[in-house]
Motif scaffolding. Structure first.
Motif, PDB file in Angstrom:
ATOM      1  N   LEU A 143      82.017  -4.338  57.113  1.00 59.95           N
ATOM      2  CA  LEU A 143      82.030  -5.611  57.491  1.00 59.95           C
ATOM      3  C   LEU A 143      81.062  -6.034  58.002  1.00 59.95           C
ATOM      4  O   LEU A 143      80.710  -7.339  58.349  1.00 59.95           O
ATOM      5  CB  LEU A 143      82.772  -5.444  59.312  1.00 59.95           C
ATOM      6  CG  LEU A 143      84.105  -4.585  58.732  1.00 59.95           C
ATOM      7  CD1 LEU A 143      85.164  -4.404  60.269  1.00 59.95           C
ATOM      8  CD2 LEU A 143      85.366  -6.036  57.932  1.00 59.95           C
ATOM      9  N   LYS A 144      79.836  -5.045  58.060  1.00 63.69           N
ATOM     10  CA  LYS A 144      78.262  -5.767  58.221  1.00 63.69           C
ATOM     11  C   LYS A 144      77.720  -4.899  57.214  1.00 63.69           C
ATOM     12  O   LYS A 144      77.792  -4.385  56.208  1.00 63.69           O
ATOM     13  CB  LYS A 144      78.050  -5.411  59.039  1.00 63.69           C
ATOM     14  CG  LYS A 144      77.988  -3.780  59.575  1.00 63.69           C
ATOM     15  CD  LYS A 144      77.972  -4.069  61.692  1.00 63.69           C
ATOM     16  CE  LYS A 144      76.012  -4.270  61.634  1.00 63.69           C
ATOM     17  NZ  LYS A 144      75.783  -3.153  63.183  1.00 63.69           N
ATOM     18  N   GLY A 145      76.294  -4.852  57.362  1.00 68.23           N
ATOM     19  CA  GLY A 145      75.033  -4.918  56.290  1.00 68.23           C
ATOM     20  C   GLY A 145      74.498  -3.751  57.213  1.00 68.23           C
ATOM     21  O   GLY A 145      74.713  -3.825  58.205  1.00 68.23           O
ATOM     22  N   TYR A 146      73.595  -2.005  56.938  1.00 61.97           N
ATOM     23  CA  TYR A 146      72.909  -1.802  57.291  1.00 61.97           C
ATOM     24  C   TYR A 146      71.346  -1.201  56.642  1.00 61.97           C
ATOM     25  O   TYR A 146      72.545  -0.825  54.912  1.00 61.97           O
ATOM     26  CB  TYR A 146      73.943   0.012  58.345  1.00 61.97           C
ATOM     27  CG  TYR A 146      75.441   0.017  59.009  1.00 61.97           C
ATOM     28  CD1 TYR A 146      74.302  -0.246  60.551  1.00 61.97           C
ATOM     29  CD2 TYR A 146      76.388  -0.067  58.515  1.00 61.97           C
ATOM     30  CE1 TYR A 146      75.635  -0.036  60.930  1.00 61.97           C
ATOM     31  CE2 TYR A 146      76.746  -0.302  59.845  1.00 61.97           C
ATOM     32  CZ  TYR A 146      76.664   0.223  61.055  1.00 61.97           C
ATOM     33  OH  TYR A 146      77.616   0.159  62.063  1.00 61.97           O
ATOM     34  N   ALA A 147      70.806  -1.021  57.162  1.00 64.47           N
ATOM     35  CA  ALA A 147      69.838  -1.052  55.561  1.00 64.47           C
ATOM     36  C   ALA A 147      69.709   0.350  55.776  1.00 64.47           C
ATOM     37  O   ALA A 147      70.278   1.737  56.508  1.00 64.47           O
ATOM     38  CB  ALA A 147      68.346  -0.851  57.131  1.00 64.47           C
ATOM     39  N   TYR A 148      69.066   0.628  54.443  1.00 61.31           N
ATOM     40  CA  TYR A 148      69.379   2.411  53.864  1.00 61.31           C
ATOM     41  C   TYR A 148      70.348   2.994  53.316  1.00 61.31           C
ATOM     42  O   TYR A 148      70.325   4.117  53.258  1.00 61.31           O
ATOM     43  CB  TYR A 148      68.454   3.306  55.102  1.00 61.31           C
ATOM     44  CG  TYR A 148      67.356   2.674  55.450  1.00 61.31           C
ATOM     45  CD1 TYR A 148      65.587   2.767  54.302  1.00 61.31           C
ATOM     46  CD2 TYR A 148      66.975   2.214  56.790  1.00 61.31           C
ATOM     47  CE1 TYR A 148      64.967   1.652  54.958  1.00 61.31           C
ATOM     48  CE2 TYR A 148      65.877   1.721  57.280  1.00 61.31           C
ATOM     49  CZ  TYR A 148      63.736   1.100  56.412  1.00 61.31           C
ATOM     50  OH  TYR A 148      63.545   1.200  56.403  1.00 61.31           O
ATOM     51  N   VAL A 149      71.026   1.872  53.715  1.00 63.77           N
ATOM     52  CA  VAL A 149      72.590   2.766  52.551  1.00 63.77           C
ATOM     53  C   VAL A 149      73.165   1.828  51.940  1.00 63.77           C
ATOM     54  O   VAL A 149      74.672   1.935  51.745  1.00 63.77           O
ATOM     55  CB  VAL A 149      73.223   3.129  54.014  1.00 63.77           C
ATOM     56  CG1 VAL A 149      72.820   4.443  54.158  1.00 63.77           C
ATOM     57  CG2 VAL A 149      74.053   1.945  54.726  1.00 63.77           C
ATOM     58  N   GLY A 150      72.572   1.066  51.273  1.00 65.73           N
ATOM     59  CA  GLY A 150      72.841  -0.314  50.122  1.00 65.73           C
ATOM     60  C   GLY A 150      74.049   0.303  49.280  1.00 65.73           C
ATOM     61  O   GLY A 150      74.878  -0.905  49.597  1.00 65.73           O
TER      62      GLY A 150
END
Length: 254
Positions: A143-150
């Motif tokens: 539902l959103k973005g997280y850094a380092y787990v593209g």
């Protein structure tokens, strides 16, 4: 959806530990006929004994042919699957500079392809029996973005996309399709991640945990039982009008 007065056959993938095990336990407690799943026969059988489940399958979900065969075998033993919970999956971390196409493919193979395989395996019987429930455990990363787990984030977004599409396709057959999107959850996997980070960075466990929970307005990890309760509700008789949803269980993060 058929009457839920008699125990239904519930299949929960990735249910030998963590969120999946909590979901399987909740359905067992509700009196349902549950098939648990692990990556090996040993882990699946152990979970079945611990939970008092009705059956177990041990298979690598990334092997589509083996997964289809295992689901068919479970249906032969315990009847057609009336509720499918897709929980199996995994995560890899990497910054953009080290994120390659192979990593993306691995995340899709583990988190997306088994969802499609399992749904295709159970839908014909659900249609024949007048309905069913499909619940996929996605993630707030869907539902959103997280850094380092593209790659993982892309995979979970794909899972949410499948959910919304299949909900439209299957609604006329009485089959609901939803996703549950937990935030950071208090599981053994989280504990292992904290252990690794503590050893690697030298930071205290408390400081690391604070980083994980700072995005959650409640300021804590989600409990597996909270995710399980949402899954059980979506499979229940009064959730028949809920379909095509991606429900965040994340303490207000979303």
């Amino acid at each position: 959806m058929p009457s839920t007065s008699a125990p239904r056959h519930i299949l929960v993938t990735g249910s030998s530990r963590g969120i999946g095990q909590a979901i399987a336990a909740a359905f067992v407690a509700a009196g349902e006929r549950v098939t648990v799943h692990g990556r090996s026969e040993e882990s699946a059988s152990r979970a079945m004994a611990e939970l008092g489940a009705a059956g177990a399958i041990g298979v690598d979900v990334a092997d589509a042919v083996a997964l289809e065969a295992a689901i068919a075998a479970a249906a032969e033993r315990n009847g057609p699957v009336e509720v499918l919970v897709n929980n199996a999956g995994g995560v890899e971390t990497a910054p953009l500079a080290r994120l390659d196409v192979d990593a993306l493919r691995r995340m899709m193979a583990l988190n997306v392809e088994p969802v499609l395989t399992a749904i295709r395996a159970v839908v014909p019987a659900m249609k024949e029996n007048g309905g069913g429930r499909i619940v996929t455990i996605a993630s707030t990363a869907g539902l959103k973005g997280y850094a380092y787990v593209g790659a993982y984030t892309a995979a979970k977004h794909a899972v949410v996309g499948l959910t919304k599409s299949f909900a439209l396709e299957l609604a006329s057959a009485g089959i609901t399709v939803n996703a549950v999107c937990p935030g950071y959850t208090d599981t053994a996997l989280m504990a292992e991640s904290l252990d690794r980070l503590e050893a690697k960075t030298g930071r205290t466990r408390e400081a690391l945990l604070k980083d994980f929970t700072k995005v959650n307005p409640l300021g804590r990890l989600i409990r597996p039982e909270e995710v399980a309760d949402c899954a059980v509700w979506l499979a229940g008789p009064l959730a028949g009008a809920i379909t095509g949803q991606a429900i965040a269980v994340a303490g207000g993060e979303i």
